[in-house]
Scaffold this active site. Structure first.
Site, mmCIF file in Angstrom:
data_model
loop_
_atom_site.group_PDB
_atom_site.id
_atom_site.type_symbol
_atom_site.label_atom_id
_atom_site.label_comp_id
_atom_site.label_asym_id
_atom_site.label_seq_id
_atom_site.Cartn_x
_atom_site.Cartn_y
_atom_site.Cartn_z
ATOM 1 N N GLU A 65 -2.324 -15.468 -7.168
ATOM 2 C CA GLU A 65 -1.599 -15.273 -5.913
ATOM 3 C C GLU A 65 -2.588 -15.310 -4.756
ATOM 4 O O GLU A 65 -3.710 -14.820 -4.866
ATOM 5 C CB GLU A 65 -0.867 -13.927 -5.950
ATOM 6 C CG GLU A 65 0.077 -13.685 -4.800
ATOM 7 C CD GLU A 65 0.927 -12.433 -4.999
ATOM 8 O OE1 GLU A 65 1.208 -11.761 -3.992
ATOM 9 O OE2 GLU A 65 1.299 -12.124 -6.151
ATOM 10 N N ASP A 69 -2.358 -14.400 -0.611
ATOM 11 C CA ASP A 69 -1.405 -13.715 0.267
ATOM 12 C C ASP A 69 -1.775 -13.712 1.739
ATOM 13 O O ASP A 69 -2.911 -13.391 2.102
ATOM 14 C CB ASP A 69 -1.299 -12.232 -0.125
ATOM 15 C CG ASP A 69 -0.661 -12.013 -1.469
ATOM 16 O OD1 ASP A 69 0.051 -12.904 -1.936
ATOM 17 O OD2 ASP A 69 -0.883 -10.935 -2.049
ATOM 18 N N GLU A 80 0.218 -11.389 4.462
ATOM 19 C CA GLU A 80 1.293 -10.436 4.713
ATOM 20 C C GLU A 80 1.088 -9.867 6.110
ATOM 21 O O GLU A 80 -0.028 -9.500 6.481
ATOM 22 C CB GLU A 80 1.305 -9.313 3.677
ATOM 23 C CG GLU A 80 1.622 -9.782 2.267
ATOM 24 C CD GLU A 80 1.732 -8.644 1.271
ATOM 25 O OE1 GLU A 80 2.547 -8.746 0.352
ATOM 26 O OE2 GLU A 80 0.973 -7.660 1.418
ATOM 27 N N HIS A 117 -2.582 -8.726 6.473
ATOM 28 C CA HIS A 117 -3.116 -8.278 5.181
ATOM 29 C C HIS A 117 -3.302 -9.516 4.305
ATOM 30 O O HIS A 117 -2.360 -10.264 4.066
ATOM 31 C CB HIS A 117 -2.117 -7.313 4.542
ATOM 32 C CG HIS A 117 -2.495 -6.806 3.188
ATOM 33 N ND1 HIS A 117 -3.155 -5.616 2.994
ATOM 34 C CD2 HIS A 117 -2.304 -7.328 1.952
ATOM 35 C CE1 HIS A 117 -3.337 -5.416 1.696
ATOM 36 N NE2 HIS A 117 -2.836 -6.458 1.049
ATOM 37 N N THR A 118 -4.533 -9.757 3.844
ATOM 38 C CA THR A 118 -4.810 -10.884 2.945
ATOM 39 C C THR A 118 -5.304 -10.355 1.609
ATOM 40 O O THR A 118 -5.942 -9.302 1.536
ATOM 41 C CB THR A 118 -5.871 -11.836 3.535
ATOM 42 O OG1 THR A 118 -7.146 -11.173 3.596
ATOM 43 C CG2 THR A 118 -5.481 -12.307 4.923
ATOM 44 N N ASN A 119 -4.993 -11.108 0.548
ATOM 45 C CA ASN A 119 -5.432 -10.708 -0.785
ATOM 46 C C ASN A 119 -5.471 -11.951 -1.669
ATOM 47 O O ASN A 119 -4.802 -12.947 -1.396
ATOM 48 C CB ASN A 119 -4.475 -9.669 -1.380
ATOM 49 C CG ASN A 119 -5.112 -8.821 -2.463
ATOM 50 O OD1 ASN A 119 -6.255 -9.046 -2.862
ATOM 51 N ND2 ASN A 119 -4.379 -7.828 -2.958
ATOM 52 N N ASN A 179 -6.831 -6.611 -5.753
ATOM 53 C CA ASN A 179 -7.750 -5.614 -5.196
ATOM 54 C C ASN A 179 -8.876 -6.256 -4.391
ATOM 55 O O ASN A 179 -10.010 -5.786 -4.399
ATOM 56 C CB ASN A 179 -8.341 -4.734 -6.303
ATOM 57 C CG ASN A 179 -7.288 -3.946 -7.042
ATOM 58 O OD1 ASN A 179 -6.301 -3.497 -6.441
ATOM 59 N ND2 ASN A 179 -7.443 -3.785 -8.351
ATOM 60 N N GLU A 185 -8.573 -7.029 -0.870
ATOM 61 C CA GLU A 185 -7.892 -7.018 0.411
ATOM 62 C C GLU A 185 -8.866 -7.089 1.590
ATOM 63 O O GLU A 185 -9.899 -6.420 1.600
ATOM 64 C CB GLU A 185 -7.052 -5.748 0.565
ATOM 65 C CG GLU A 185 -6.027 -5.532 -0.531
ATOM 66 C CD GLU A 185 -6.548 -4.703 -1.691
ATOM 67 O OE1 GLU A 185 -7.791 -4.537 -1.810
ATOM 68 O OE2 GLU A 185 -5.722 -4.217 -2.483
ATOM 69 N N ASP A 232 7.336 2.654 3.017
ATOM 70 C CA ASP A 232 6.596 3.671 2.262
ATOM 71 C C ASP A 232 5.086 3.460 2.354
ATOM 72 O O ASP A 232 4.315 4.353 1.989
ATOM 73 C CB ASP A 232 7.039 3.678 0.793
ATOM 74 C CG ASP A 232 6.890 2.320 0.130
ATOM 75 O OD1 ASP A 232 6.955 1.299 0.835
ATOM 76 O OD2 ASP A 232 6.722 2.284 -1.106
ATOM 77 N N TRP A 233 4.638 2.276 2.879
ATOM 78 C CA TRP A 233 3.192 2.041 2.956
ATOM 79 C C TRP A 233 2.762 1.117 4.101
ATOM 80 O O TRP A 233 1.598 1.149 4.520
ATOM 81 C CB TRP A 233 2.673 1.423 1.651
ATOM 82 C CG TRP A 233 3.206 0.040 1.361
ATOM 83 C CD1 TRP A 233 4.338 -0.258 0.683
ATOM 84 C CD2 TRP A 233 2.639 -1.216 1.760
ATOM 85 N NE1 TRP A 233 4.527 -1.618 0.615
ATOM 86 C CE2 TRP A 233 3.497 -2.233 1.266
ATOM 87 C CE3 TRP A 233 1.500 -1.590 2.462
ATOM 88 C CZ2 TRP A 233 3.237 -3.597 1.480
ATOM 89 C CZ3 TRP A 233 1.250 -2.939 2.667
ATOM 90 C CH2 TRP A 233 2.106 -3.925 2.175
ATOM 91 N N GLY A 269 0.020 3.633 6.733
ATOM 92 C CA GLY A 269 0.072 4.264 5.422
ATOM 93 C C GLY A 269 1.405 4.871 5.067
ATOM 94 O O GLY A 269 1.483 5.743 4.183
#
Length: 290
Positions: A100, A102, A104, A117-119, A127, A129, A193-194, A198
Site C-alpha cells: 500500500e 498512502d 491521507e 499523512h503518508t505511509n 509503520n 509514516e 477517534d484519531w 489524536g
C-alpha cells in the site's frame, strides 16, 4: 516569505491550473464501490465528488490494477470545519501481506491546517509514516497529488514538488512493494477517534454533508494483463520510455524536498525515539534525499 516558498507557491498555482495530459474518464476508468448516492460522477466523467454524512462515507477504485506507474489526481478538500474527516488517495493490493502507498488528508477545525499523512506498506508491514502541513489552502482550489512508483523508489509529489522519497533498500533487508499489482483507491470517511489532534476533536455533524472533489485522474503505468502479468513486462512495451520508470530527483528536486521536509514536515517516524527506543529502522540510517 522566503524566495524558496514564493517559488513553490508560484509553481503550485501554475501546476494546479494545468490539467495533466491524457486524463482518465471516471466512467471508463473507475467504479464507485461504496456510499450509495454519496459518490457522484459529473461533467461527462471528468469530475467525481465524494460525500460523508453521519450514516456513511463513500469511495471509488480504479477498474485496472497496476504494477508500477505514475498516478496523478487533482483534489479539492473538504472546506471549513473538516475535523474528524479523512480524505484519501492511495494504491493498495488485497489480501494478507498486502502492499500500500498512502496519501491521507486529515481534516481539522476551521482555520487550522490539514495534515497530509503518508505511509508505505510492503508485505503487510507499514509503520513508515511521515506527515506534512501544506504551504497553501488545499480547500480553495484544486491541487495535484502524485505517486511515482517504480522498482527503485516511491516519490510523493504535491503540484509536482517532491515531499517524500522512499527508496528501495531491499539490499539491507527493508521490504519494498514490487511484486503485487495495486488498484487506485479514494475515499472520504469519518475517523474522529484519531484523525484530528489524536481524536480530541470530533466531527461536527451539524456541518454535514462533507464533500471532497476529484478530477483529472491520470495514470501512466503498467496495467495487469488478462494473463495476470504486467503489460510492461516486455522491453518492447510502449511504456518503456515513460519517465516514471526511472524517475529520480535531480539537484533542484532534492533542494525542494529538503525545503519541504525542513519547513513543513510535522512528523517523521525516523525521528520518533519513543516509538523506536532500541533502534531506528534500517532505512532511516541512510539519506532520504538520494
Amino acid at each position: 516569505m522566503s524566495i524558496c516558498m514564493l517559488a513553490l507557491l508560484i509553481l503550485s498555482v501554475l501546476v494546479s491550473t494545468q490539467a495533466p495530459q491524457a486524463t482518465a474518464d471516471f466512467y471508463k476508468d473507475a467504479e464507485i464501490t461504496w456510499g450509495d448516492q454519496r459518490a457522484k460522477i459529473l461533467n461527462a466523467g471528468r469530475d467525481l465528488t465524494l460525500s460523508l454524512d453521519q450514516a456513511s462515507g463513500s469511495g471509488f477504485q480504479s477498474k485496472n490494477e497496476y504494477l508500477f506507474g505514475r498516478f496523478d489526481m487533482q483534489l479539492k478538500l473538504v472546506p471549513g470545519n473538516s475535523a474528524g474527516t479523512v480524505t484519501t488517495f492511495y494504491l493498495s493490493s488485497q489480501g494478507a501481506g498486502h502492499d500500500e502507498i498512502d496519501f491521507e488528508f486529515l481534516g481539522n477545525s476551521s482555520g487550522s491546517p490539514y495534515t497530509i499523512h503518508t505511509n508505505v506498506f510492503a508485505q503487510g508491514k507499514g509503520n513508515k509514516e511521515q506527515q506534512f502541513q501544506l504551504w497553501f489552502d488545499p480547500t480553495s482550489s484544486f491541487h495535484t497529488y502524485s505517486i511515482v512508483w517504480n522498482p527503485q523508489r516511491i516519490i510523493f509529489l504535491v503540484d509536482n514538488n517532491p515531499i517524500r522519497v522512499f527508496n528501495n533498500q531491499e539490499s539491507i533487508g527493508v521490504p519494498f512493494p514490487k511484486s503485487q499489482h495495486m488498484r487506485v483507491y479514494a475515499s472520504l470517511w469519518n475517523a474522529d477517534d484519531w484523525a484530528t489532534q489524536g481524536g480530541r476533536v470530533k466531527t461536527d455533524w451539524t456541518k454535514a454533508p462533507f464533500t471532497a472533489y476529484y478530477r483529472n485522474f491520470n495514470i501512466k503505468g503498467c496495467p495487469k494483463s488478462s494473463s495476470g502479468s504486467s503489460s510492461c513486462g516486455s522491453s518492447t512495451s510502449s511504456n518503456t520510455n515513460e519517465g516514471w520508470r526511472t524517475h529520480q530527483l535531480d539537484a533542484a528536486g532534492r533542494n525542494r524536498l529538503r525545503w519541504v521536509q525542513s519547513k513543513h514536515m510535522v512528523y517523521n517516524y525516523c525521528s520518533d525515539k519513543q516509538r523506536f527506543a532500541n533502534a531506528v529502522p534500517a532505512e532511516c540510517k541512510r539519506s532520504r534525499f538520494l
